[in-house]
Motif scaffolding. Structure first.
Motif, short mmCIF file in Angstrom:
data_model
loop_
_atom_site.label_atom_id
_atom_site.label_comp_id
_atom_site.label_asym_id
_atom_site.label_seq_id
_atom_site.Cartn_x
_atom_site.Cartn_y
_atom_site.Cartn_z
N ALA A 75 0.77 -1.07 0.15
CA ALA A 75 -0.07 0.06 0.20
C ALA A 75 0.90 1.21 -0.18
CB ALA A 75 -0.95 0.02 1.31
N LEU A 76 1.93 1.25 0.76
CA LEU A 76 2.92 2.27 0.86
C LEU A 76 3.62 2.59 -0.62
CD1 LEU A 76 4.17 2.09 4.39
CD2 LEU A 76 2.61 3.63 3.60
N VAL A 78 2.50 1.59 -3.62
CA VAL A 78 1.53 2.17 -4.46
C VAL A 78 1.21 3.53 -4.23
CG1 VAL A 78 -0.87 2.06 -5.31
CG2 VAL A 78 0.46 0.16 -5.00
N ALA A 79 1.18 4.09 -2.92
CA ALA A 79 0.97 5.48 -2.68
C ALA A 79 2.32 6.35 -2.92
CB ALA A 79 0.87 5.69 -1.19
N GLY A 81 4.23 5.55 -5.60
CA GLY A 81 3.87 5.57 -7.06
C GLY A 81 3.03 6.40 -7.69
N VAL A 82 2.08 6.62 -6.71
CA VAL A 82 0.90 7.71 -7.08
C VAL A 82 1.49 8.98 -6.89
CG1 VAL A 82 -1.23 8.70 -6.59
CG2 VAL A 82 -1.25 6.34 -6.66
N LEU A 83 2.16 9.19 -5.83
CA LEU A 83 2.63 10.56 -5.48
C LEU A 83 3.70 11.07 -6.53
CD1 LEU A 83 2.69 10.61 -1.76
CD2 LEU A 83 0.99 11.85 -3.34
N GLY A 85 3.70 9.89 -9.49
CA GLY A 85 3.08 9.47 -10.85
C GLY A 85 3.40 10.40 -12.18
N PRO A 118 -2.56 -4.33 -2.54
CA PRO A 118 -2.39 -3.28 -3.48
C PRO A 118 -1.09 -3.55 -4.44
CG PRO A 118 -2.68 -2.33 -1.22
CD PRO A 118 -2.20 -3.79 -1.18
N GLY A 119 -1.37 -3.22 -5.85
CA GLY A 119 -0.24 -3.25 -6.65
C GLY A 119 -0.33 -4.37 -7.47
#
Lengths: 164, 112
Positions: A75-76, A78-79, A81-83, A85, A118-119
């Protein structure tokens, strides 16, 4: 007698626990929980033609701990990765994983794990259950390594639990 | 009804804040990730970690408030975990189907 009354003890225990969690424990609710534990498996038996058996509870316990840890770390990831992005788009890929699992209950458990972590998104299971198409959010390193890790972390324990 | 000790209030507040931040990052991911399949991963952050944080906060708060263990919130996590794969797989398969009909019929999906 016990075997006749509770053909599926795990399901009965889960239903009773569910009822007691939803209500304040009292003699009346204990009785309802007991009724649920006896009646629901009987009523739902025609809907579950395949009998699944869960073996090796210690493997199951270890798997739950593994998944719990993986949920947090991915989860961390993916988070992050989003930030990041915009600057560094994630390396999203489809990965085809050859499966040794065939048992429907085990595959359902694998779907729950894959979705909970996640992921990884469970995209498609081959009609003959021989392979699984996953979408990976950000594939790092070799595809073969990812496949080996996925199989060893999740599929292997499930094989031991459901198909040993 | 007992008032909460300070450490518990801080912990509950921190957990709720954490879940809020995670939900915000999920929403941000839906907004800025480049394609459908990468966007599918964003809500998983909330569905996994964010919900856990809220449930933990709720268990802590109500258990201390009522002076007994209140574990109902675990059911939310459990039922979410069991039902989430259904919707995820439906969405993923629908997207795959569209992608395949747009490209060659026998085309295997590669990079999106």
């Amino acid at each position: 007698m016990m075997k006749r009354l509770f053909p599926n003890p795990l399901l009965s225990a889960a239903l009773a626990a569910l009822w007691l969690l939803l209500n304040q424990p009292s003699p009346g609710h204990l009785l309802i929980a007991l009724l649920l534990a006896i009646l629901m498996p009987l009523l739902s038996a025609p809907l579950r033609p395949q009998r699944g058996a869960v073996r090796r509870p210690w493997v199951l316990a270890r798997l739950i701990l593994t998944v719990g840890g993986d949920v947090q770390s991915s989860a961390l990831q993916v988070a992050r990765g989003v930030l990041a992005g915009r600057r560094r788009p994630p390396n999203g890929r489809f990965v085809r994983i050859p499966l040794a699992l065939r048992d429907a209950h085990a595959l359902a458990a694998l779907a729950v794990i894959t979705t909970a972590v996640p992921g990884t998104v469970w995209s498609e299971l081959a009609a003959d259950r021989s392979s699984l198409l996953l979408h990976v959010f950000d594939l790092q390193g070799e595809e073969a390594d990812f496949i080996a890790q996925y199989k060893q972390r999740y599929e292997q324990p499930l094989l031991e639990i459901f198909e040993a | 009804m007992t008032p909460l000790p300070l450490w518990a209030e801080i912990l509950v507040g921190a957990l709720l804040l954490l879940s809020g931040v995670l939900a915000l990052i999920s929403a941000l991911g839906l907004h800025r990730l480049p394609n459908f399949f990468s966007r599918m991963h964003a809500p998983a952050i909330t569905a996994a970690l964010g919900v856990w944080a809220v449930a933990l906060a709720s268990i802590l708060y109500f258990s201390l408030h009522h002076g007994r263990l209140e574990l109902q919130s675990w059911l939310i996590i459990l039922l979410l975990a069991v039902t989430a794969p259904v919707t995820t797989t439906l969405l993923a398969r629908a997207a795959l189907f569209r992608k395949r009909t747009e490209t060659e019929p026998k085309d295997r999906p590669g990079t999106m």
